[in-house]
Design a protein around this motif. Structure first.
Motif, short mmCIF file in Angstrom:
data_model
loop_
_atom_site.label_atom_id
_atom_site.label_comp_id
_atom_site.label_asym_id
_atom_site.label_seq_id
_atom_site.Cartn_x
_atom_site.Cartn_y
_atom_site.Cartn_z
N VAL A 140 0.84 -1.19 0.00
CA VAL A 140 0.00 0.00 0.00
C VAL A 140 0.88 1.24 0.00
O VAL A 140 1.67 1.46 0.92
CB VAL A 140 -0.94 0.02 1.23
N GLY A 141 0.72 2.05 -1.04
CA GLY A 141 1.47 3.29 -1.15
C GLY A 141 0.89 4.37 -0.25
O GLY A 141 -0.33 4.47 -0.08
N GLU A 142 1.75 5.20 0.28
CA GLU A 142 1.35 6.26 1.19
C GLU A 142 0.40 7.26 0.52
O GLU A 142 -0.49 7.81 1.15
CB GLU A 142 2.61 6.98 1.68
N PHE A 143 0.55 7.48 -0.78
CA PHE A 143 -0.25 8.47 -1.49
C PHE A 143 -1.66 7.96 -1.82
O PHE A 143 -2.49 8.72 -2.31
CB PHE A 143 0.47 8.92 -2.76
N THR A 144 -1.95 6.70 -1.55
CA THR A 144 -3.30 6.18 -1.75
C THR A 144 -4.23 6.66 -0.64
O THR A 144 -5.44 6.54 -0.76
CB THR A 144 -3.34 4.64 -1.77
N GLU A 148 3.83 -0.77 3.81
CA GLU A 148 3.60 0.60 3.33
C GLU A 148 4.80 1.10 2.53
O GLU A 148 5.94 0.91 2.93
CB GLU A 148 3.33 1.53 4.51
N ILE A 149 4.50 1.73 1.41
CA ILE A 149 5.52 2.28 0.52
C ILE A 149 5.45 3.81 0.61
O ILE A 149 4.37 4.39 0.42
CB ILE A 149 5.29 1.82 -0.94
N PRO A 150 6.56 4.47 0.90
CA PRO A 150 6.53 5.92 1.06
C PRO A 150 6.30 6.65 -0.27
O PRO A 150 6.61 6.13 -1.35
CB PRO A 150 7.91 6.25 1.63
N LEU A 151 5.78 7.86 -0.17
CA LEU A 151 5.62 8.72 -1.32
C LEU A 151 6.98 9.33 -1.65
O LEU A 151 7.61 9.95 -0.80
CB LEU A 151 4.61 9.84 -1.03
N VAL A 152 7.42 9.12 -2.88
CA VAL A 152 8.67 9.69 -3.36
C VAL A 152 8.38 10.34 -4.71
O VAL A 152 7.79 9.73 -5.59
CB VAL A 152 9.78 8.62 -3.52
N ALA A 153 8.79 11.60 -4.83
CA ALA A 153 8.60 12.34 -6.07
C ALA A 153 9.97 12.74 -6.63
O ALA A 153 10.98 12.68 -5.93
CB ALA A 153 7.75 13.58 -5.82
N TYR A 154 9.95 13.15 -7.89
CA TYR A 154 11.18 13.58 -8.54
C TYR A 154 10.98 14.98 -9.10
O TYR A 154 9.99 15.26 -9.77
CB TYR A 154 11.55 12.62 -9.68
N CYS A 155 11.93 15.85 -8.79
CA CYS A 155 11.89 17.23 -9.31
C CYS A 155 12.81 17.29 -10.53
O CYS A 155 14.03 17.09 -10.42
CB CYS A 155 12.35 18.22 -8.25
N HIS A 156 12.21 17.56 -11.69
CA HIS A 156 13.01 17.65 -12.92
C HIS A 156 13.88 18.91 -12.93
O HIS A 156 14.95 18.91 -13.54
CB HIS A 156 12.10 17.61 -14.14
N HIS A 157 13.45 19.95 -12.26
CA HIS A 157 14.24 21.18 -12.21
C HIS A 157 15.51 20.97 -11.39
O HIS A 157 16.61 21.33 -11.82
CB HIS A 157 13.40 22.32 -11.61
N CYS A 158 15.38 20.36 -10.21
CA CYS A 158 16.53 20.13 -9.32
C CYS A 158 17.26 18.82 -9.62
O CYS A 158 18.36 18.59 -9.11
CB CYS A 158 16.07 20.12 -7.86
N GLN A 159 16.61 17.96 -10.42
CA GLN A 159 17.18 16.64 -10.75
C GLN A 159 17.42 15.80 -9.49
O GLN A 159 18.42 15.11 -9.37
CB GLN A 159 18.50 16.79 -11.53
#
Length: 117
Positions: A34-38, A67-78
């Motif tokens: 279960v992902g955290e963002f659900t 539980e799987i944490p929410l991880v995002a990627y910023c294309h600006h900061c790479q």
């Protein structure tokens, strides 16, 4: 409480598998990812599962929730970052909006533990 509807779908999915087996099994544990963002509350999901499986082929089975944490990627900061659920979804360095989610949306059955009847 969307956990109730999710539990119904979970039970139907496991039932389809159960009915396709050549012999009956006793299902002891259902492992979920279960992902955290659900925004699924594990305790609510466990409660709904217990209530909805009474007097069914799943009675007595338990849930094991990873539980799987929410991880995002910023294309600006790479760079990857971990947004704070409900507080700050944008990149903490440059405030770019979250537009690339790498993990945290998962909601799936990982495996079943069962034994012969």
């Amino acid at each position: 409480m969307h956990e109730t509807d999710m539990t119904k779908a979970l039970i139907m999915t496991v039932k389809d598998w159960y009915d396709s087996q050549p012999q009956p099994y006793k299902i002891d544990k259902v492992h979920l990812i279960v992902g955290e963002f659900t925004c699924v509350e594990p305790a609510s999901l466990e409660f709904a599962f217990e209530v909805q499986t009474r007097n069914t082929f799943l009675e007595g089975a338990t849930l094991a929730i990873k539980e799987i944490p929410l991880v995002a990627y910023c294309h600006h900061c790479q760079e990857e970052y971990k947004p704070e659920i409900g507080l700050q979804y944008s990149c903490p360095k440059c405030n770019s909006p979250m537009d690339d989610i790498r993990s945290g949306r998962e909601l799936k059955i990982d495996r079943l533990e069962y034994s012969c009847v």
